[in-house]
Design an enzyme around this catalytic site. Structure first.
Site, PDB file in Angstrom:
ATOM      1  N   ARG A 134     -39.352 -49.966 -31.385  1.00  0.00           N
ATOM      2  CA  ARG A 134     -39.317 -49.086 -32.734  1.00  0.00           C
ATOM      3  C   ARG A 134     -40.473 -48.062 -32.833  1.00  0.00           C
ATOM      4  O   ARG A 134     -41.621 -48.644 -32.256  1.00  0.00           O
ATOM      5  CB  ARG A 134     -39.463 -50.140 -33.796  1.00  0.00           C
ATOM      6  CG  ARG A 134     -37.991 -50.757 -34.185  1.00  0.00           C
ATOM      7  CD  ARG A 134     -36.803 -49.802 -34.451  1.00  0.00           C
ATOM      8  NE  ARG A 134     -35.674 -50.599 -34.979  1.00  0.00           N
ATOM      9  CZ  ARG A 134     -34.719 -50.761 -34.077  1.00  0.00           C
ATOM     10  NH1 ARG A 134     -34.933 -50.279 -32.881  1.00  0.00           N
ATOM     11  NH2 ARG A 134     -33.649 -51.489 -34.444  1.00  0.00           N
ATOM     12  N   HIS A 166     -34.113 -41.771 -28.512  1.00  0.00           N
ATOM     13  CA  HIS A 166     -33.591 -43.131 -28.819  1.00  0.00           C
ATOM     14  C   HIS A 166     -32.274 -43.339 -28.080  1.00  0.00           C
ATOM     15  O   HIS A 166     -31.303 -43.607 -28.694  1.00  0.00           O
ATOM     16  CB  HIS A 166     -33.296 -43.008 -30.166  1.00  0.00           C
ATOM     17  CG  HIS A 166     -33.518 -44.522 -30.849  1.00  0.00           C
ATOM     18  ND1 HIS A 166     -33.973 -44.949 -31.900  1.00  0.00           N
ATOM     19  CD2 HIS A 166     -33.060 -45.761 -30.324  1.00  0.00           C
ATOM     20  CE1 HIS A 166     -33.762 -46.258 -32.141  1.00  0.00           C
ATOM     21  NE2 HIS A 166     -33.341 -46.506 -31.119  1.00  0.00           N
TER      22      HIS A 166
END
Lengths: 310, 310
Positions: B225, B273
């Site tokens: 993250r 991502h």
């Protein structure tokens, strides 16, 4: 025993001379260009020797190739017949080749060249590709290096195929053998890795005919020899879109000339023959051990087959 | 049963609505923004829901995170207490993460960023690096994804370490656990992969203090993250040479703003991502199966622990 060492670069030659001398204290290790008594030379340790280099030594017992291939020794037209050639292979070289093949197959699989272009444009461009089990990768050549590379790709999850001259069995890899099964091997291959030995039968095998038999948008990785590839056929296949991308570690002329079209083609990644480069530390230990074994027994496990060519 | 679906992009939401509807023919699957009867909604399937989204549904039986992490659900300050959260994990996601971690560890290991710069200059510049067994790689976080990544790196030959909150045993991996063993884990790490869950204890863990404890010239890969990383600390560490290179897949704000310094830093590789991106096909099948299991049994194997945070 006297050992003569030759590599194309003088400073590299000296590096190898010093390393081998430290590992073979009872022997005399000399740079080939500095040999004063050719009749005393019993072993030659070479990378890309010049034509006639070996013929200078009348009492040569064996020639050691600094590398897994022996094509660079056999290409000497004046090579004395019948002198055994010892290859240099080992866990270290196999490990390096596994890393190289895994890295570049994954780079093409996840389309890193396209991803890096997006970064250059600050472009949040997600490339979603199939998972590895849905990606067919083929390895040509299943010797020490090719078999290890194929196993590594299978372990990473790729649908992995292998092709070799004679039939081989490798866990997790679908294998094909001989000319009859070559087209079946190529059909559907999305990423093709070449690790064949360089012989008269494999010279120029990466050509337009082969490219046309692969899957659409296939990628090519050549980490064997420059002579396997027909350069102009690759450039045409990239231009037409038959081939999407290529990674090349080996070339017809090395270093690759600065004006060669490969350097600046955005679909080609050039690496400077580093896939499985021997360093004098690890390579020196392997070679010293092989020389000592050959000297005491007259043979060694890494003896090449000059007729077969590898 | 009514399922409400929310993702930040409308067209992606519709893609998921259609896919889930086709997999759950007896259910009613709706885009969250189109829900007319909030009391009928029993399940929410979400990625990064907005504050208050969940509180609109008084009869919610469970929330499904479209991903392995649940931090993006827990960050909603109005999240109704006690509603079970189901994670989305599966072989497909694990496989994708293995590929990503292997690719980028190998890229840093063989210094592909430097190699590509050499190609840009038509420079035959051989980079000889240690073999993988002489390269220490650490994986932070040993859940489904981290454990699989660590095993993959060990299989590739790297000297692999893993660190997690509680002790784990992984074949071929030297494991460390808890705060007491964190410094020992970091010491000597040359390539560090972050796959920790995002919790209050792990937020900002990739900071100047940690960077200073790694090996010289260490590389960082963050595929967990964005909140794990202190952006300015990384930029300073790259500037000072404490860290050599970084590959980042996740960011505080996604998409990464076009003016962010990460895009144009030559020592940073940005991927959008995609390390382990779920597609609606595979992810839809996993989510539909979890919903059916939860509906019929009141629980399912992928239930997250909201207190622990993952």
């Amino acid at each position: 025993m006297t050992v003569a060492v030759y590599l194309p670069l003088d400073d590299k030659t000296q590096w190898w001379v010093d390393m081998l001398q430290s590992l073979l204290p009872g022997w005399s290790v000399e740079a080939m260009n500095a040999v004063t008594d050719p009749a005393a030379v019993e072993y030659a340790v070479v990378w890309r020797p010049r034509t006639g280099d070996m013929a200078r030594f009348p009492n040569l017992k064996a020639i050691v190739s600094i590398g897994a291939g022996i094509d660079h020794v056999l290409s000497d037209e004046q090579l004395p017949a019948g002198v055994p050639i010892i290859r240099t292979v080992g866990d270290d070289l196999t490990q390096r080749m596994r890393e190289y093949v895994a890295l570049h197959v994954l780079r093409h699989h996840r389309d890193m060249p396209r991803q890096l272009r997006a970064q250059n444009e600050s472009d949040w461009h997600a490339i979603v590709v199939p998972v590895a089990p849905q990606r067919t990768v083929g390895v040509m050549g299943l010797g020490n290096l090719g078999a290890a590379a194929a196993r590594t790709l299978a372990d990473l999850g790729f649908a992995t195929r292998g092709w070799s001259k004679s039939a081989k069995t490798i866990e997790g890899v679908t294998t094909f053998a001989g000319p009859d099964q070559f087209d079946a091997f190529l059909s559907g291959c999305e990423i093709l890795v070449n690790l064949l030995p360089m012989t008269s039968q494999t010279s120029g095998i990466l050509n337009a005919d082969l490219f046309g038999k692969l899957a659409k948008d296939a990628c090519i990785i050549n980490c064997a020899r420059g002579g396997h590839l027909v350069d102009d056929d690759l450039l045409a296949a990239l231009e037409s879109g038959t081939i999407k991308q290529a990674t090349l570690d080996v070339f017809h002329v090395e270093p690759l000339p600065a004006d060669h079209a490969f350097w600046r083609n955005p679909a080609i990644t050039v690496t400077p023959h580093v896939a499985s480069q021997i360093d004098a530390g690890t390579g020196g230990r392997i070679i010293a051990a092989n020389l000592e074994t050959f000297e005491s027994t007259g043979t060694c496990a890494d003896l090449a087959d000059a007729v077969r060519g590898y």
